[in-house]
Design a protein around this motif. Structure first.
Motif, mmCIF file in Angstrom:
data_model
loop_
_atom_site.group_PDB
_atom_site.id
_atom_site.type_symbol
_atom_site.label_atom_id
_atom_site.label_comp_id
_atom_site.label_asym_id
_atom_site.label_seq_id
_atom_site.Cartn_x
_atom_site.Cartn_y
_atom_site.Cartn_z
ATOM 1 N N TYR A 40 -58.502 26.648 2.258
ATOM 2 C CA TYR A 40 -59.980 26.581 2.722
ATOM 3 C C TYR A 40 -60.495 27.311 4.146
ATOM 4 C CZ TYR A 40 -64.661 24.089 2.677
ATOM 5 O OH TYR A 40 -65.893 24.029 2.768
ATOM 6 N N VAL A 41 -59.584 27.245 4.966
ATOM 7 C CA VAL A 41 -59.977 27.688 6.343
ATOM 8 C C VAL A 41 -60.026 29.421 6.341
ATOM 9 C CG1 VAL A 41 -57.404 27.879 6.963
ATOM 10 C CG2 VAL A 41 -59.272 27.665 8.524
ATOM 11 N N ARG A 48 -58.322 26.902 12.603
ATOM 12 C CA ARG A 48 -59.045 25.799 12.684
ATOM 13 C C ARG A 48 -59.407 25.351 14.131
ATOM 14 N NH1 ARG A 48 -55.344 24.899 8.498
ATOM 15 N NH2 ARG A 48 -56.230 24.352 6.508
ATOM 16 N N TYR A 105 -65.527 27.110 12.582
ATOM 17 C CA TYR A 105 -64.932 25.845 11.882
ATOM 18 C C TYR A 105 -65.250 24.594 12.119
ATOM 19 C CZ TYR A 105 -61.196 23.268 9.618
ATOM 20 O OH TYR A 105 -60.735 22.403 8.715
ATOM 21 N N ARG A 106 -64.997 24.405 13.322
ATOM 22 C CA ARG A 106 -65.208 22.672 13.541
ATOM 23 C C ARG A 106 -66.542 22.615 13.386
ATOM 24 N NH1 ARG A 106 -60.981 21.685 18.798
ATOM 25 N NH2 ARG A 106 -59.315 22.013 17.702
ATOM 26 N N SER A 164 -68.869 23.958 11.292
ATOM 27 C CA SER A 164 -68.923 24.108 10.128
ATOM 28 C C SER A 164 -68.823 22.866 9.129
ATOM 29 C CB SER A 164 -68.512 25.274 9.545
ATOM 30 O OG SER A 164 -69.112 26.569 10.036
ATOM 31 N N LEU A 165 -67.549 22.288 9.566
ATOM 32 C CA LEU A 165 -67.054 21.123 8.957
ATOM 33 C C LEU A 165 -68.097 19.915 9.058
ATOM 34 C CD1 LEU A 165 -63.254 20.316 9.624
ATOM 35 C CD2 LEU A 165 -64.238 21.572 7.857
ATOM 36 N N THR A 207 -64.215 15.885 7.723
ATOM 37 C CA THR A 207 -62.908 16.408 7.662
ATOM 38 C C THR A 207 -62.687 17.371 6.670
ATOM 39 O OG1 THR A 207 -61.912 14.821 6.296
ATOM 40 C CG2 THR A 207 -62.312 14.041 8.636
ATOM 41 N N GLU A 208 -61.506 18.159 6.659
ATOM 42 C CA GLU A 208 -61.395 19.329 5.703
ATOM 43 C C GLU A 208 -61.124 18.583 4.516
ATOM 44 O OE1 GLU A 208 -58.332 22.939 4.633
ATOM 45 O OE2 GLU A 208 -59.073 22.760 6.762
ATOM 46 N N ILE A 233 -64.145 17.107 2.578
ATOM 47 C CA ILE A 233 -64.919 18.095 1.824
ATOM 48 C C ILE A 233 -64.165 18.665 0.752
ATOM 49 C CG2 ILE A 233 -65.566 20.656 2.260
ATOM 50 C CD1 ILE A 233 -66.175 19.497 5.352
ATOM 51 N N LEU A 234 -62.990 19.049 0.779
ATOM 52 C CA LEU A 234 -62.121 19.336 -0.291
ATOM 53 C C LEU A 234 -62.272 18.331 -1.693
ATOM 54 C CD1 LEU A 234 -59.107 20.813 1.270
ATOM 55 C CD2 LEU A 234 -60.995 22.271 0.265
#
Length: 373
Positions: free
Chosen positions: A28-29, A46, A51-52, A54-55, A67-68, A71-72
């Motif tokens: 994802y990253v 990350r 990135y931070r 956008s999460l 958290t990734e 979100i996933l």
């Protein structure tokens, strides 16, 4: 602060989303970095501010924890179609213009995207040339075919796109026909199965051919400029290298759009847009990839000199639908901040700032591409 949320934007440069199986096999990253070295992807990407931030933005949109992993999980629950609809609706886009020459073997067709908004195509010049070179062995046949694919412009194509900045740089020169033919045959020998168009002389020659055709129709031509992935020599992506093309009287009828705010050559791009009537600059990739302060500074540099009638919005979204949303969210937020500052400093009145926002978010793009819609 100026509220721009109600202004539906035209995203004048983006890319097709990849298929679900490709997305599932891609970390994802990867969507949040221009780097592709495994160490960058797995150990450093990350840690970027983009990135931070956008999460948190994505989690708020999808109503899940920031958290990734969360979100996933939420993305999986929604599925690609529902996720894309959510992102496009939140982005408030009236149209998107797609360059479908990026990762062509992994993407969804442009027609798939039409269920979410109005979609038009940008034809990538180098991709077209590669497809044709793979099918013919004689330069004369190739050149005739290349010209016929562009003249007249294919239906649904609103502009051309060049990645010369990636392959050989923006110092594009006039090339004799016989030299172009020699380089064609050299490339055919170098790549007997799948051509990669990387020869500067042949790229320059084909760009002049494409620009000559674009001039007949006043067809916009977009140029990658500024930063990108490590395949690019950033020194050669400075838009100032384009001066021979910009000074060429035969191409004065071709709108030239400098992509990605030419970052970090943003002031240079703003200067070119201010002195050449046919040069425009867009905001994509720099917005949303930079920090919040960086995006604001980038937009400020464009507005230092460039007319607001010469700036166009884009996201350069690719891979995942969230990038369409993030580009629109921060495009409007950054523009609102910069225009508010312009009001406070006396550069613009409130009404002038509102008109500038409309111009940048959709009206300038409409003026550029309307004849081909």
């Amino acid at each position: 602060m100026i509220d721009l949320s109600g202004i539906a934007a035209i995203d004048q440069h983006a890319h097709n989303l990849v298929r679900s199986d490709v997305a599932a096999a891609t970390p994802y990253v990867c969507a949040f970095t221009e780097g592709y070295d495994p160490e960058v992807v797995h150990h450093h990407a990350r840690s970027t501010l983009f990135y931070r931030r956008s999460l948190r933005d994505i989690a708020q949109l999808l109503d899940c924890h920031p958290t990734e992993a969360a979100i996933l999980d939420r993305r999986s629950q929604l599925g690609l179609e529902a996720l894309t609809r959510c992102c496009f609706e939140a982005a408030n886009l009236q149209a998107v213009y797609l360059d479908d020459g990026f990762l062509p073997d992994t993407i969804l067709p442009w027609e798939w995207h039409q269920q979410f908004t109005s979609i038009q195509r940008l034809l990538r010049i180098e991709w077209l040339a590669e497809q044709l070179m793979n099918q013919v062995d004689r330069f004369e046949i190739f050149l005739e075919w290349f010209r016929s694919e562009l003249n007249p412009p294919p239906k649904g194509v609103v502009g051309l796109k060049s990645i010369a900045a990636y392959r050989s740089g923006l110092d594009i020169q006039s090339i004799p026909l016989d030299l172009a033919a020699d380089r064609f045959y050299a490339l055919k020998e170098q790549y007997p199965e799948q051509i990669r168009l990387s020869d500067k002389a042949l790229i320059d020659f084909l760009l002049h051919e494409a620009l000559a055709i674009a001039a007949q129709y006043h067809l916009p031509v977009q140029f990658h400029s500024g930063f990108g992935d490590p395949d690019l020599d950033l020194r050669l992506a400075n838009p100032l290298h384009l001066r021979p093309l910009l000074e060429n009287p035969h191409y004065r009828q071709v709108p030239i759009v400098l992509l990605h705010a030419s970052y970090p050559y943003t002031q240079e791009a703003g200067y070119l847009a201010s002195v050449y009537p046919h040069v425009y600059v867009d905001t994509g990739l720099a917005v949303p990839f930079l920090s919040v302060i960086g995006m604001k500074r980038c937009l400020e540099m464009l507005l230092e000199l460039s007319p607001t009638s010469k700036i166009v919005y884009s996201s350069d979204a690719h891979l995942i639908p969230e990038l369409y949303y993030l580009g629109a969210k921060w495009g409007r937020a950054g523009l609102s901040q910069v225009l508010e500052d312009a009001i406070q400093s006396g550069d613009l009145s409130a009404q002038e700032a509102e008109e500038a926002a409309i111009d940048i978010l959709w009206r300038n793009a409409q003026r550029l591409y309307q004849p081909f819609l």
